[in-house]
Design a protein around this motif. Structure first.
Motif, short mmCIF file in Angstrom:
data_model
loop_
_atom_site.label_atom_id
_atom_site.label_comp_id
_atom_site.label_asym_id
_atom_site.label_seq_id
_atom_site.Cartn_x
_atom_site.Cartn_y
_atom_site.Cartn_z
N LYS A 73 0.89 -1.32 0.03
CA LYS A 73 0.05 -0.07 -0.01
C LYS A 73 0.76 1.28 -0.26
N THR A 77 1.05 2.86 -5.90
CA THR A 77 -0.12 1.85 -6.30
C THR A 77 -1.35 2.71 -5.83
N PHE A 78 -1.41 3.62 -5.47
CA PHE A 78 -2.43 4.56 -5.10
C PHE A 78 -3.11 5.59 -6.19
N ASP A 79 -4.15 5.50 -6.62
CA ASP A 79 -4.53 6.30 -7.78
C ASP A 79 -4.97 7.70 -6.95
N ARG A 82 -8.29 9.96 -8.12
CA ARG A 82 -9.60 9.77 -7.42
C ARG A 82 -9.95 10.76 -6.28
N GLY A 113 -13.89 1.04 1.96
CA GLY A 113 -13.41 0.80 0.65
C GLY A 113 -12.93 2.13 -0.15
N GLY A 115 -10.59 4.07 0.61
CA GLY A 115 -8.82 4.28 0.40
C GLY A 115 -8.35 4.89 1.70
N LYS A 116 -8.90 4.77 2.91
CA LYS A 116 -8.17 5.61 3.97
C LYS A 116 -7.15 4.80 4.29
N TYR A 241 -13.23 1.85 -3.77
CA TYR A 241 -12.23 1.58 -5.00
C TYR A 241 -12.83 0.09 -5.36
N ARG A 242 -12.77 -0.92 -4.48
CA ARG A 242 -12.85 -2.34 -5.17
C ARG A 242 -14.23 -2.40 -5.97
P1 ADP Z 1 -10.58 1.72 3.47
O1 ADP Z 1 -9.61 1.66 4.61
O2 ADP Z 1 -11.34 3.26 3.45
O3 ADP Z 1 -11.64 0.83 4.06
P2 ADP Z 1 -8.71 0.67 1.90
O4 ADP Z 1 -7.60 1.51 1.90
O5 ADP Z 1 -8.63 -0.65 2.44
O6 ADP Z 1 -10.08 1.29 2.10
O7 ADP Z 1 -8.99 0.29 0.37
C1 ADP Z 1 -9.70 -0.58 -0.41
C2 ADP Z 1 -8.83 -1.43 -1.48
O8 ADP Z 1 -8.92 -0.61 -2.56
C3 ADP Z 1 -7.55 -1.40 -1.03
O9 ADP Z 1 -7.33 -2.69 -1.59
C4 ADP Z 1 -6.78 -0.51 -1.64
O10 ADP Z 1 -5.40 -0.87 -1.96
C5 ADP Z 1 -7.68 -0.07 -2.84
N1 ADP Z 1 -7.84 1.26 -3.16
C6 ADP Z 1 -8.48 2.26 -2.37
N2 ADP Z 1 -8.17 3.55 -2.98
C7 ADP Z 1 -7.37 3.37 -3.87
C8 ADP Z 1 -6.86 4.13 -4.64
N3 ADP Z 1 -7.00 5.63 -4.72
N4 ADP Z 1 -5.87 3.64 -5.68
C9 ADP Z 1 -5.42 2.67 -5.81
N5 ADP Z 1 -5.98 1.59 -4.81
C10 ADP Z 1 -7.11 1.82 -4.21
#
Ligand code: ADP
Ligand code: MG
Length: 300
Positions: A73, A77-79, A82, A113, A115-116, A241-242
């Motif tokens: 993470k 790999t973070f977009d 968004r 989901g 992305g926090k 995101y998922r």
């Molecule tokens: P939260 O903590 O808000 O529930 P996560 O950070 O666990 O969400 O994100 C859920 C999934 O989506 C993870 O696999 C994460 O890597 C992916 N994800 C979320 N936002 C993004 C983003 N902006 N770019 C790439 N992957 C993301």
């Protein structure tokens, strides 16, 4: 002293002084210094520079290991596209890391989901790479560790140990329904960290629902007050995101199918398939269920 004996004694001294990078490269660098007519000082500087760089790299590797950050993470790999402009600007400032010196907290809110966790881990990772110490811990695990410490009469020591980090990243506060005892150790930790080091945390629950974590209104207000006093709040009001990814995939698949079957009227079997598929593919339904859009409480 012969050149060979000198070399052996020098290697011995460099071992005693714990200078592995210099030991590794002093001979090659000496050859280069002769070829390039470097001054004694330049030669010594090259060696010292390599030693310093090796120590920095080792220190960061150690900080990364002890951070327990999920390394996949990262920012790479973070977009970021968004995020809104405002959020992007906030993230850029956080990446500079000056909030750590000001002992400010970073509080990320948003639905499951959104992305926090990924975003805070990515920021934390960059901070570690710039030489800061961060510890990532799921809230439930942290609380269990603190409860064990309390039972063994070493809560104060455990809190002190957590104080070694520039920031504590507490993931998913409030996900698990906490007992009063669990809430108490969590509160002790937040009170202990207040104005001393930064706390970064993620939560699916807005402050208005934090009474479910801290049980009574007074403790809830006290906890929120300490966290918010010096803080940056990141509101990730984004769809999952998922879910978005699986919907994109579904659209792409549907496009492919249409491309492969240009005239469905001549393909009754394709028609049959589309009838049974229904408005949502199984994959999306599964994703929705795992995002907790049903009746079960959601995990972020
Ligand atoms: P939260 O903590 O808000 O529930 P996560 O950070 O666990 O969400 O994100 C859920 C999934 O989506 C993870 O696999 C994460 O890597 C992916 N994800 C979320 N936002 C993004 C983003 N902006 N770019 C790439 N992957 C993301
Ligand atoms: Mg999360």
């Amino acid at each position: 002293m012969s050149a060979h004996a000198l070399n052996e004694r020098l290697v011995g001294h460099l071992k005693t002084l714990h200078l592995p990078a210099i030991r590794e490269s002093f001979e090659d660098e000496a050859m280069r210094a002769t070829q390039e007519s470097l001054s004694y000082e330049q030669y010594l500087f090259e060696l010292a520079d390599q030693e310093v760089e090796m120590r920095r790299a080792n220190r960061i590797a150690r900080f990364l290991r002890e951070s327990r950050l999920p390394l996949e993470k990262g920012l790479d790999t973070f977009d970021l596209k968004r995020l809104s402009h405002k959020l992007c600007a906030q993230v850029r400032v956080l990446l500079e890391g000056s909030f750590l010196a000001r002992k400010e907290n970073v509080l990320a809110f948003g639905n499951p989901g959104s992305g926090k966790t990924h975003l805070l881990c990515a920021i934390a990772r960059e901070l570690v790479e710039s030489g800061r110490r961060v510890l990532f811990t799921p809230c439930a695990l942290l609380v269990q560790d603190l409860l064990i410490a309390k039972r063994d009469l070493r809560l104060a020591r455990a809190l002190k140990k957590l104080g070694r980090y520039d920031a504590l990243l507490i993931d998913d506060i409030g996900y698990v329904q906490q007992s009063r005892e669990e809430m108490e150790v969590l509160f002790s930790l937040l009170a202990d960290r207040y104005e001393r080091t930064s706390v970064m945390l993620t939560s699916n629950l807005s402050f208005s629902k934090w009474e479910t974590i801290f049980k009574d209104p007074m403790t809830t207000a006290a906890a929120i007050d300490r966290l918010v006093h010096h803080s940056v709040i990141l509101e990730l009001n984004l769809p999952s995101y998922r879910l978005e990814q699986s919907e994109k995939q579904r659209t792409a698949e549907a496009k492919n199918e249409t491309a492969e079957e240009p005239d469905e009227r001549n393909h009754p079997s394709a028609n049959e398939r589309s009838k049974t598929r229904g408005p949502q593919s199984r994959q999306v339904r599964r994703a929705r269920a795992s995002e907790g859009q049903g009746t079960t409480p959601a995990k972020g």
